[in-house]
Design a protein around this motif. Structure first.
Motif, PDB file in Angstrom:
ATOM      1  N   GLY A 183      14.441  17.217  -5.423  1.00  0.00           N
ATOM      2  CA  GLY A 183      15.903  17.109  -5.419  1.00  0.00           C
ATOM      3  C   GLY A 183      16.420  16.912  -4.006  1.00  0.00           C
ATOM      4  N   LYS A 184      15.498  16.785  -3.034  1.00  0.00           N
ATOM      5  CA  LYS A 184      15.945  16.697  -1.639  1.00  0.00           C
ATOM      6  C   LYS A 184      16.722  15.416  -1.354  1.00  0.00           C
ATOM      7  N   SER A 185      16.334  14.294  -1.994  1.00  0.00           N
ATOM      8  CA  SER A 185      17.111  13.075  -1.715  1.00  0.00           C
ATOM      9  C   SER A 185      18.469  13.116  -2.399  1.00  0.00           C
ATOM     10  N   LEU A 194       9.897   4.936   5.024  1.00  0.00           N
ATOM     11  CA  LEU A 194       9.154   4.297   6.115  1.00  0.00           C
ATOM     12  C   LEU A 194       7.655   4.359   5.824  1.00  0.00           C
ATOM     13  N   TYR A 195       7.158   5.533   5.358  1.00  0.00           N
ATOM     14  CA  TYR A 195       5.741   5.649   5.004  1.00  0.00           C
ATOM     15  C   TYR A 195       5.405   4.737   3.826  1.00  0.00           C
ATOM     16  N   ARG A 196       6.349   4.643   2.880  1.00  0.00           N
ATOM     17  CA  ARG A 196       6.130   3.784   1.714  1.00  0.00           C
ATOM     18  C   ARG A 196       6.110   2.307   2.123  1.00  0.00           C
ATOM     19  N   GLN A 214      -1.606  15.790  -6.643  1.00  0.00           N
ATOM     20  CA  GLN A 214      -2.512  15.283  -5.612  1.00  0.00           C
ATOM     21  C   GLN A 214      -1.762  15.072  -4.294  1.00  0.00           C
ATOM     22  N   ARG A 215      -0.537  14.507  -4.398  1.00  0.00           N
ATOM     23  CA  ARG A 215       0.245  14.287  -3.167  1.00  0.00           C
ATOM     24  C   ARG A 215       0.627  15.610  -2.518  1.00  0.00           C
ATOM     25  N   ASP A 216       1.008  16.609  -3.309  1.00  0.00           N
ATOM     26  CA  ASP A 216       1.353  17.933  -2.753  1.00  0.00           C
ATOM     27  C   ASP A 216       0.171  18.462  -1.948  1.00  0.00           C
ATOM     28  N   ASN A 246      -1.893  19.930   3.165  1.00  0.00           N
ATOM     29  CA  ASN A 246      -3.136  20.321   3.852  1.00  0.00           C
ATOM     30  C   ASN A 246      -3.522  19.448   5.027  1.00  0.00           C
ATOM     31  N   ARG A 247      -2.792  18.352   5.268  1.00  0.00           N
ATOM     32  CA  ARG A 247      -3.179  17.484   6.391  1.00  0.00           C
ATOM     33  C   ARG A 247      -2.951  18.249   7.695  1.00  0.00           C
ATOM     34  N   SER A 248      -3.721  17.858   8.744  1.00  0.00           N
ATOM     35  CA  SER A 248      -3.575  18.634   9.985  1.00  0.00           C
ATOM     36  C   SER A 248      -2.352  18.188  10.781  1.00  0.00           C
ATOM     37  N   ILE A 302       8.434  -0.401  -3.325  1.00  0.00           N
ATOM     38  CA  ILE A 302       7.804   0.744  -2.649  1.00  0.00           C
ATOM     39  C   ILE A 302       7.731   1.983  -3.550  1.00  0.00           C
ATOM     40  N   ARG A 303       8.258   1.877  -4.766  1.00  0.00           N
ATOM     41  CA  ARG A 303       8.193   2.998  -5.723  1.00  0.00           C
ATOM     42  C   ARG A 303       7.116   2.758  -6.779  1.00  0.00           C
ATOM     43  N   SER A 304       6.295   1.727  -6.625  1.00  0.00           N
ATOM     44  CA  SER A 304       5.296   1.389  -7.650  1.00  0.00           C
ATOM     45  C   SER A 304       4.187   2.442  -7.686  1.00  0.00           C
ATOM     46  N   PRO A 317       8.795  18.990  -1.206  1.00  0.00           N
ATOM     47  CA  PRO A 317       7.851  18.103  -1.901  1.00  0.00           C
ATOM     48  C   PRO A 317       8.568  17.009  -2.688  1.00  0.00           C
ATOM     49  N   ALA A 318       7.781  16.037  -3.188  1.00  0.00           N
ATOM     50  CA  ALA A 318       8.328  14.908  -3.939  1.00  0.00           C
ATOM     51  C   ALA A 318       9.090  15.393  -5.166  1.00  0.00           C
ATOM     52  N   ALA A 319      10.227  14.746  -5.436  1.00  0.00           N
ATOM     53  CA  ALA A 319      11.047  15.005  -6.628  1.00  0.00           C
ATOM     54  C   ALA A 319      11.603  16.427  -6.691  1.00  0.00           C
ATOM     55  N   VAL A 365      15.832  13.161   5.584  1.00  0.00           N
ATOM     56  CA  VAL A 365      15.091  13.812   4.514  1.00  0.00           C
ATOM     57  C   VAL A 365      13.606  13.448   4.611  1.00  0.00           C
ATOM     58  N   GLY A 366      12.703  14.428   4.453  1.00  0.00           N
ATOM     59  CA  GLY A 366      11.274  14.101   4.515  1.00  0.00           C
ATOM     60  C   GLY A 366      10.395  15.292   4.244  1.00  0.00           C
ATOM     61  N   ARG A 367       9.291  15.391   5.013  1.00  0.00           N
ATOM     62  CA  ARG A 367       8.338  16.495   4.839  1.00  0.00           C
ATOM     63  C   ARG A 367       8.249  17.368   6.089  1.00  0.00           C
ATOM     64  N   ASP A 368       8.518  16.744   7.258  1.00  0.00           N
ATOM     65  CA  ASP A 368       8.286  17.434   8.530  1.00  0.00           C
ATOM     66  C   ASP A 368       9.488  17.266   9.459  1.00  0.00           C
ATOM     67  N   VAL A 379      -2.037   7.266   3.674  1.00  0.00           N
ATOM     68  CA  VAL A 379      -1.497   6.556   4.851  1.00  0.00           C
ATOM     69  C   VAL A 379      -0.758   7.537   5.766  1.00  0.00           C
ATOM     70  N   SER A 380      -0.022   8.490   5.155  1.00  0.00           N
ATOM     71  CA  SER A 380       0.784   9.385   5.983  1.00  0.00           C
ATOM     72  C   SER A 380      -0.049  10.470   6.656  1.00  0.00           C
ATOM     73  N   VAL A 381      -1.350  10.511   6.368  1.00  0.00           N
ATOM     74  CA  VAL A 381      -2.243  11.448   7.062  1.00  0.00           C
ATOM     75  C   VAL A 381      -2.564  10.931   8.467  1.00  0.00           C
TER      76      VAL A 381
END
Ligand code: DC
Length: 227
Positions: free
Chosen positions: A15-17, A37-39, A182-184, A189-191, A93-95, A11-13, A131-134, A105-107
Motif C-alpha cells: 500500500g506504500k505507493s 527505476l529498478y524495473r 521470493q522477492r521479500d 536478505n541482500r547485503s 515494466i509490470r510484466s 514490501p511489494a503491494a 517510495v521504495g525499499r531503502d 537485478v536490485s541486488v
C-alpha cells in the motif's frame, strides 16, 4: 513539522505507493516510485537480451540508461509515465518476466549506486515523496518524515493478483504469492541496502485497511506534515 522530503518504504503491494501517491498529490509534492527505476533497468536488460546473471553488463546498462518518469498523459490507471528512448514502458515494466528478474537485478551494488545517485539528485530540490525499499535507511537517511508500510503477504498477494487480473494477466493467486514471497526474501536478505524499517520510521500496517481507510490515513499524515 514542515516536511519537505518524505521517505516511504515497505514490501511489494503493502500500500506504500497508494499512500505515497495520494500524500504527494495532497501536498503538491513530486512523487517518485523508485521501484520503477529498478524495473526499467530490468526491462531494458531483458529487451536487449543481456543475461540477468551478467552483473557487469547489467551494471553498465544501469549507469548509462536514460529513464524518464513523467506526469501521466494517458488516463488508464497509471500514476506516471515511464519512458526509455521515448518508448512508453509504463505497463511493460509490470510484466511477470520483469517481476521475476527485478529482485536479482536490485541486488547488484553497482546498479544500486547508479540509481541511488539519480534518486538523490531528484530529492535535492525538496518537496518530494519517495517510495521504495531503502529510502529512509540509505537513499535519504535525513528525510523529514519516514513511513514504513507493512501488510500480511497473503493480503498483498490478493491485492497484486486483482490488479494484475484487471490488466488481463493470467497469473494465478498462488503464482503471485510465490513471487512476492521470493522477492521479500531476496529484498530483505541482500547485503546492499536490504528492506528494513529505519529506526525513526512510523510503522503503518495496512492489512485490514481498505483504500478509503488508506486515504483517511493520508489525510491524517497531511495534517501532521503541514502542522
Ligand atoms: O516496489 P516495486 O515492487 O516496484 O520494486 C521492484 C523491485 O525493486 C523490488 O523487488 C526491490 C527493488 N527496489 C529496491 O531494491 N530499492 C528500492 N528503493 C525500490 C525498489
Amino acid at each position: 513539522m514542515n516536511s519537505s522530503t518524505i521517505a516511504i518504504d515497505g514490501p511489494a503491494a503493502s500500500g506504500k505507493s497508494t499512500i505515497g501517491y495520494h500524500l504527494a498529490k495532497e501536498l503538491a509534492y513530486l512523487y517518485l516510485d523508485t521501484g520503477v527505476l529498478y524495473r526499467a533497468v530490468t526491462w531494458a536488460a531483458l529487451n536487449r537480451h543481456i543475461p540477468i546473471e551478467d552483473e557487469e553488463a547489467v551494471t553498465a546498462l544501469a549507469s548509462k540508461l536514460k529513464i524518464e518518469v513523467k506526469s501521466p498523459q494517458i488516463e488508464d490507471g497509471r500514476q506516471y509515465t515511464v519512458q526509455i528512448a521515448e518508448q512508453d514502458i509504463t505497463w511493460a515494466i509490470r510484466s511477470p518476466e520483469v517481476n521475476d528478474a527485478v529482485s536479482p537485478v536490485s541486488v547488484y551494488p553497482g546498479v544500486r549506486e547508479a540509481l541511488t545517485q539519480r534518486m538523490r539528485e531528484i530529492a535535492a530540490k525538496g518537496q518530494v515523496v519517495m517510495v521504495g525499499r531503502d529510502i529512509g535507511t540509505v537513499v535519504l537517511p535525513d528525510a523529514d518524515l519516514k513511513l514504513y508500510i507493512v501488510a500480511s503477504v497473503e493480503e498483498r498477494a490478493h491485492r497484486r493478483h486483482l490488479e494484475m487480473k484487471a490488466r488481463g494477466s493470467a497469473s494465478t493467486y498462488d503464482e503471485v504469492l510465490a513471487n512476492l514471497q521470493q522477492r521479500d526474501r531476496i529484498d530483505s536478505n541482500r547485503s546492499a541496502a536490504p528492506l528494513k524499517a529505519a529506526e525513526d520510521a512510523v510503522i503503518i500496517d495496512t492489512t485490514t485497511l481498505t483504500i478509503d481507510n488508506m486515504l483517511q490515513t493520508v489525510d491524517q499524515l497531511v495534517e501532521t506534515v503541514v502542522a
